[in-house]
Design a protein around this motif. Structure first.
Motif, short mmCIF file in Angstrom:
data_model
loop_
_atom_site.label_atom_id
_atom_site.label_comp_id
_atom_site.label_asym_id
_atom_site.label_seq_id
_atom_site.Cartn_x
_atom_site.Cartn_y
_atom_site.Cartn_z
N VAL A 129 -9.17 24.07 18.76
CA VAL A 129 -8.51 24.23 17.46
C VAL A 129 -9.05 25.43 16.69
CG1 VAL A 129 -8.06 23.15 15.24
CG2 VAL A 129 -8.07 21.76 17.32
N GLN A 130 -8.11 26.28 16.26
CA GLN A 130 -8.47 27.39 15.38
C GLN A 130 -8.38 26.95 13.92
OE1 GLN A 130 -5.73 30.57 13.94
NE2 GLN A 130 -6.80 31.82 15.48
N SER A 131 -7.28 26.23 13.58
CA SER A 131 -7.08 25.75 12.20
C SER A 131 -5.96 24.72 12.19
CB SER A 131 -6.72 26.92 11.27
OG SER A 131 -5.48 27.51 11.67
N SER A 132 -5.82 24.06 11.05
CA SER A 132 -4.70 23.11 10.87
C SER A 132 -4.19 23.21 9.45
CB SER A 132 -5.16 21.67 11.16
OG SER A 132 -6.11 21.25 10.21
N ASP A 133 -2.90 22.93 9.28
CA ASP A 133 -2.27 23.01 7.97
C ASP A 133 -1.31 21.85 7.79
OD1 ASP A 133 -3.22 25.72 7.02
OD2 ASP A 133 -2.21 26.31 8.88
N VAL A 134 -1.18 21.39 6.54
CA VAL A 134 -0.17 20.38 6.22
C VAL A 134 1.14 21.11 6.02
CG1 VAL A 134 0.56 18.61 4.59
CG2 VAL A 134 -1.86 18.83 5.19
N ALA A 135 2.08 20.91 6.95
CA ALA A 135 3.37 21.60 6.87
C ALA A 135 4.34 20.89 5.92
CB ALA A 135 3.98 21.71 8.26
N ALA A 136 4.22 19.55 5.88
CA ALA A 136 5.12 18.77 5.01
C ALA A 136 4.50 17.40 4.75
CB ALA A 136 6.50 18.61 5.65
N GLY B 187 3.30 34.40 22.92
CA GLY B 187 3.07 33.38 23.91
C GLY B 187 2.25 32.19 23.42
N ILE B 188 1.91 32.20 22.16
CA ILE B 188 1.09 31.12 21.60
C ILE B 188 1.99 30.05 20.98
CG2 ILE B 188 -0.71 30.52 19.93
CD1 ILE B 188 -1.66 33.42 20.09
N LYS B 189 1.65 28.79 21.23
CA LYS B 189 2.38 27.67 20.64
C LYS B 189 1.41 26.80 19.84
CE LYS B 189 5.92 27.38 24.25
NZ LYS B 189 6.56 26.52 25.26
N LYS B 190 1.90 26.31 18.73
CA LYS B 190 1.09 25.39 17.92
C LYS B 190 1.57 23.96 18.15
CE LYS B 190 4.08 25.76 13.82
NZ LYS B 190 4.17 26.18 12.39
N LEU B 191 0.68 23.01 17.92
CA LEU B 191 1.04 21.60 17.99
C LEU B 191 1.52 21.15 16.62
CD1 LEU B 191 0.98 18.77 19.42
CD2 LEU B 191 -1.33 18.51 18.47
N GLN B 192 2.73 20.61 16.58
CA GLN B 192 3.26 20.06 15.33
C GLN B 192 3.36 18.55 15.53
OE1 GLN B 192 7.43 20.79 13.52
NE2 GLN B 192 6.07 22.21 12.45
N ILE B 193 2.60 17.82 14.77
CA ILE B 193 2.50 16.37 14.97
C ILE B 193 2.70 15.63 13.66
CG2 ILE B 193 -0.03 16.42 14.69
CD1 ILE B 193 -0.15 14.19 16.86
N THR B 194 3.40 14.51 13.73
CA THR B 194 3.62 13.70 12.52
C THR B 194 2.65 12.52 12.51
OG1 THR B 194 5.30 12.33 13.60
CG2 THR B 194 6.07 14.27 12.41
N LEU B 195 2.36 12.04 11.35
CA LEU B 195 1.47 10.90 11.19
C LEU B 195 1.81 10.16 9.90
CD1 LEU B 195 -1.79 12.20 9.65
CD2 LEU B 195 -0.30 13.79 10.81
N VAL B 196 1.49 8.89 9.85
CA VAL B 196 1.67 8.08 8.65
C VAL B 196 0.29 7.66 8.17
CG1 VAL B 196 2.63 5.98 7.66
CG2 VAL B 196 3.93 7.25 9.38
N ALA C 246 0.84 -1.20 0.00
CA ALA C 246 0.00 0.00 0.00
C ALA C 246 0.87 1.24 0.00
CB ALA C 246 -0.91 -0.02 1.23
N ALA C 247 0.49 2.24 -0.80
CA ALA C 247 1.21 3.51 -0.86
C ALA C 247 0.95 4.29 0.43
CB ALA C 247 0.75 4.32 -2.07
N LYS C 248 2.03 4.78 1.04
CA LYS C 248 1.91 5.51 2.30
C LYS C 248 2.64 6.85 2.22
CE LYS C 248 1.58 1.37 5.22
NZ LYS C 248 2.17 0.64 6.38
N SER C 249 2.24 7.78 3.09
CA SER C 249 2.87 9.08 3.17
C SER C 249 3.13 9.45 4.62
CB SER C 249 1.99 10.16 2.53
OG SER C 249 1.78 9.90 1.17
N VAL C 250 4.24 10.15 4.85
CA VAL C 250 4.52 10.72 6.17
C VAL C 250 4.13 12.19 6.11
CG1 VAL C 250 6.28 11.23 7.91
CG2 VAL C 250 6.44 9.15 6.55
N VAL C 251 3.28 12.60 7.03
CA VAL C 251 2.73 13.97 7.01
C VAL C 251 3.08 14.69 8.30
CG1 VAL C 251 0.63 15.35 6.79
CG2 VAL C 251 0.81 13.16 5.60
N THR C 252 3.47 15.95 8.18
CA THR C 252 3.65 16.81 9.35
C THR C 252 2.50 17.80 9.36
OG1 THR C 252 6.06 16.63 9.22
CG2 THR C 252 5.17 18.45 10.52
N LEU C 253 1.76 17.80 10.45
CA LEU C 253 0.55 18.61 10.55
C LEU C 253 0.74 19.68 11.63
CD1 LEU C 253 -2.20 18.39 9.04
CD2 LEU C 253 -3.07 17.20 11.05
N ASP C 254 0.43 20.93 11.28
CA ASP C 254 0.43 22.03 12.26
C ASP C 254 -1.00 22.28 12.71
OD1 ASP C 254 3.13 22.36 12.11
OD2 ASP C 254 3.07 24.09 10.76
#
Length: 216
Positions: free
Chosen positions: A205-212, A174-183, A128-136
């Motif tokens: 949650v205000q919003s989320s973006d695909v960082a990589a 003073g604001i920090k975002k959550l940066q999380i990886t997923l497969v 199966a084709a897979k991707s590693v994603v970094t999500l903000d």
């Protein structure tokens, strides 16, 4: 009326029916002309087709299509008599150079299909084709409970989704975002739909973006 079973066998190597994708009068014509099932050891595809078409006997009259398509596999009475009188390997069933070329092309095509299927089977099932994603994932403000935000995000469970490492990244004031990886398995997980689910945690949650994103 006689049938060139070898030509029928080559035709059915890559098809289920004499013509089209459903049983038709073309199949009925060839079935009746055969009279009995072909030798399964010599003509496995033709034998399979014969057994299948036999199950439609009560419906023969209702099948659509023209019977003329089946005539491509029939021999004239004269050719049939010649075939019975001579060795099958030494006679020309059709007496036409173009038809000989067609039969040769069918043989070559059948060999290529068989070789392709062998090669494909040797490789086994495709991974199966897979991707590693970094999500903000961005919170509303500096008072947002980031532990609760991350727990909410990780609570999303789905076939083909695996959560990985995470960290908090400062973005100012003073604001920090959550940066999380997923497969993710590409065919099972839609990133757009995943982000919609994350957005449902609107208390955090205000919003989320695909960082990589990178293919595995």
């Amino acid at each position: 009326m006689s049938i060139d079973v070898a030509k029928l066998e080559a035709h059915l190597l890559t098809r289920s029916y004499v013509e089209g994708y459903t049983p038709s009068q073309a199949d009925v014509t060839v079935f009746k002309a055969l009279g009995s099932a072909p030798n399964a050891a010599t003509y496995p595809n033709a034998a399979r087709w014969y057994t299948h078409i036999a199950s439609y006997k009560p419906e023969f009259a209702d099948l659509a299509g023209s019977s003329t398509a089946g005539e491509a596999f029939t021999l004239s009475e004269k050719a049939a008599a010649t075939a019975e009188a001579e060795d099958d390997d030494d006679i020309d069933l059709f007496g036409d150079d173009d038809e000989e070329e067609d039969a040769e092309n069918e043989r070559i095509k059948a060999e290529r299909v068989a070789a392709y299927n062998e090669k494909k089977a040797a490789k086994g099932p495709r991974a199966a084709a897979k991707s590693v994603v970094t999500l903000d994932v961005k919170p509303w403000d500096d008072e947002t409970d980031m532990k609760a935000l991350e727990a909410s995000v990780r609570s999303i469970e789905q076939d083909g989704l695996v959560w990985g490492a995470s960290k908090l990244v400062a973005i100012g004031y003073g604001i920090k975002k959550l940066q999380i990886t997923l497969v993710v398995e590409d065919e099972k997980v839609s990133l757009d739909e995943l982000q919609e689910k994350i957005a449902e945690f609107e208390d955090y949650v205000q919003s989320s973006d695909v960082a990589a994103m990178q293919k595995l």
